[in-house]
Design an enzyme around this catalytic site. Sequence first.
Site, PDB file in Angstrom:
ATOM      1  CB  SER A  13     -22.247 -18.900 -34.762  1.00 42.54           C
ATOM      2  OG  SER A  13     -21.813 -17.793 -33.990  1.00 42.54           O
ATOM      3  CG  HIS A  38     -20.536 -17.776 -38.661  1.00 46.50           C
ATOM      4  ND1 HIS A  38     -20.651 -17.257 -39.929  1.00 46.50           N
ATOM      5  CD2 HIS A  38     -21.055 -16.838 -37.841  1.00 46.50           C
ATOM      6  CE1 HIS A  38     -21.216 -16.060 -39.886  1.00 46.50           C
ATOM      7  NE2 HIS A  38     -21.473 -15.773 -38.604  1.00 46.50           N
ATOM      8  CG  ASP A  40     -21.218 -14.280 -35.257  1.00 42.98           C
ATOM      9  OD1 ASP A  40     -21.443 -13.861 -36.405  1.00 42.98           O
ATOM     10  OD2 ASP A  40     -21.745 -15.302 -34.785  1.00 42.98           O
ATOM     11  CG  MET A  42     -20.501  -8.912 -32.728  1.00 43.34           C
ATOM     12  SD  MET A  42     -21.888  -9.312 -31.676  1.00 43.34           S
ATOM     13  CE  MET A  42     -22.497 -10.803 -32.477  1.00 43.34           C
ATOM     14  CG  HIS A  71     -20.947 -12.082 -39.733  1.00 44.81           C
ATOM     15  ND1 HIS A  71     -22.125 -12.453 -39.118  1.00 44.81           N
ATOM     16  CD2 HIS A  71     -21.226 -10.909 -40.362  1.00 44.81           C
ATOM     17  CE1 HIS A  71     -23.059 -11.560 -39.362  1.00 44.81           C
ATOM     18  NE2 HIS A  71     -22.536 -10.600 -40.106  1.00 44.81           N
ATOM     19  CG  MET A  73     -21.957  -8.376 -37.482  1.00 43.13           C
ATOM     20  SD  MET A  73     -22.752  -9.513 -36.327  1.00 43.13           S
ATOM     21  CE  MET A  73     -21.440 -10.715 -36.167  1.00 43.13           C
ATOM     22  CG  MET A 142     -27.423  -9.990 -40.563  1.00 40.71           C
ATOM     23  SD  MET A 142     -26.377 -11.218 -39.742  1.00 40.71           S
ATOM     24  CE  MET A 142     -27.256 -11.554 -38.217  1.00 40.71           C
ATOM     25  CG  ASP A 180     -25.415 -15.251 -38.856  1.00 35.80           C
ATOM     26  OD1 ASP A 180     -25.790 -15.860 -37.848  1.00 35.80           O
ATOM     27  OD2 ASP A 180     -24.353 -14.594 -38.914  1.00 35.80           O
TER      28      ASP A 180
HETATM   29  C1  DX5 Z   1     -25.733 -12.618 -34.591  1.00 37.50           C
HETATM   30  C2  DX5 Z   1     -24.631 -13.486 -35.148  1.00 37.50           C
HETATM   31  C3  DX5 Z   1     -25.006 -14.914 -35.324  1.00 37.50           C
HETATM   32  C4  DX5 Z   1     -25.366 -15.624 -34.067  1.00 37.50           C
HETATM   33  C5  DX5 Z   1     -26.326 -16.713 -34.416  1.00 37.50           C
HETATM   34  O1  DX5 Z   1     -25.312 -11.296 -34.598  1.00 37.50           O
HETATM   35  O2  DX5 Z   1     -24.202 -13.007 -36.416  1.00 37.50           O
HETATM   36  O3  DX5 Z   1     -24.008 -15.645 -36.016  1.00 37.50           O
HETATM   37  O4  DX5 Z   1     -24.291 -16.160 -33.395  1.00 37.50           O
HETATM   38  O5  DX5 Z   1     -26.765 -17.277 -33.235  1.00 37.50           O
HETATM   39  P1  DX5 Z   1     -28.046 -18.182 -33.157  1.00 37.50           P
HETATM   40  O6  DX5 Z   1     -27.865 -19.292 -34.119  1.00 37.50           O
HETATM   41  O7  DX5 Z   1     -28.090 -18.603 -31.736  1.00 37.50           O
HETATM   42  O8  DX5 Z   1     -29.226 -17.302 -33.543  1.00 37.50           O
HETATM   43 ZN    ZN Z   2     -22.715 -14.248 -37.858  1.00 35.12          ZN
END
Ligand code: DX5
Ligand code: ZN
Length: 236
Positions: A13, A38, A40, A42, A71, A73, A142, A180
Amino acid sequence: MTAMSTPVRIAPSILSADFGHLHDDVRAVAAAGADWIHVDVMDGHFVPNLTIGPLVVAAARKACDLPFDVHLMIAHPDAYAAAFRDAGADLITVHAETCPHLHRTLQVVRATGAKVGVSLNPHSPLNPLEHILDEVDLVLLMTVNPGFGGQKFIRGVLPKIRKLREMIRARGLTVDISVDGGINSATVFEAAAAGANVFVAGSAVFGAPDYGDAIAELRALALSGVETSKAAPVGA
Ligand code: DX5
Ligand code: ZN
């Protein structure tokens, strides 16, 4: 279905990458053996953090040829799916919690040409998948509350992973199960043994002194977990 049809994928990620050198970091994890990248996304609304938009995905996309696993969110993912696809997303995952018309949203994502994923927060039951499981390529469970990297793996999600793998097997589908959050050398085996086959890892890869060693270690542990899961009797 079987581990043959749902191969193990390690997906670093980029949330934990060095954003000042994003291109180099994406290139480095690709060269170090990552399977997917990956991303993320947000929105500061569905989750309490703001991160990456399509412009950044388009820039990072130029660093390698690996599939981009995006992903979302975010609230109203229907409005942004095409922009992320245009930016280079190969797989787009939406959160069931943000989609009152989940079936419609999955069709919107499918129509962009991207593969389709659906995600559930740790507390969310599997019920929303009941009638749409055959519409998706991947379910992302998650294993932390979304919003931040570096959180602790929530072990209470393990029975949900097992139940989902059982549902997928029972229906004869080929759907990836991605986990994840908090995936590292101490947790990846259990997640794989429960039935996951895609492993998102932020801090465990980008925080490691050597990306190649970190990815290889996660992969070896994940593969042995998957073997354990195949050996488990149905319903176990
Ligand atoms: C959290 C994200 C994850 C995050 C994982 O909201 O969706 O992808 O980056 O990070 P680690 O592996 O550090 O828990
Ligand atoms: Zn993620």
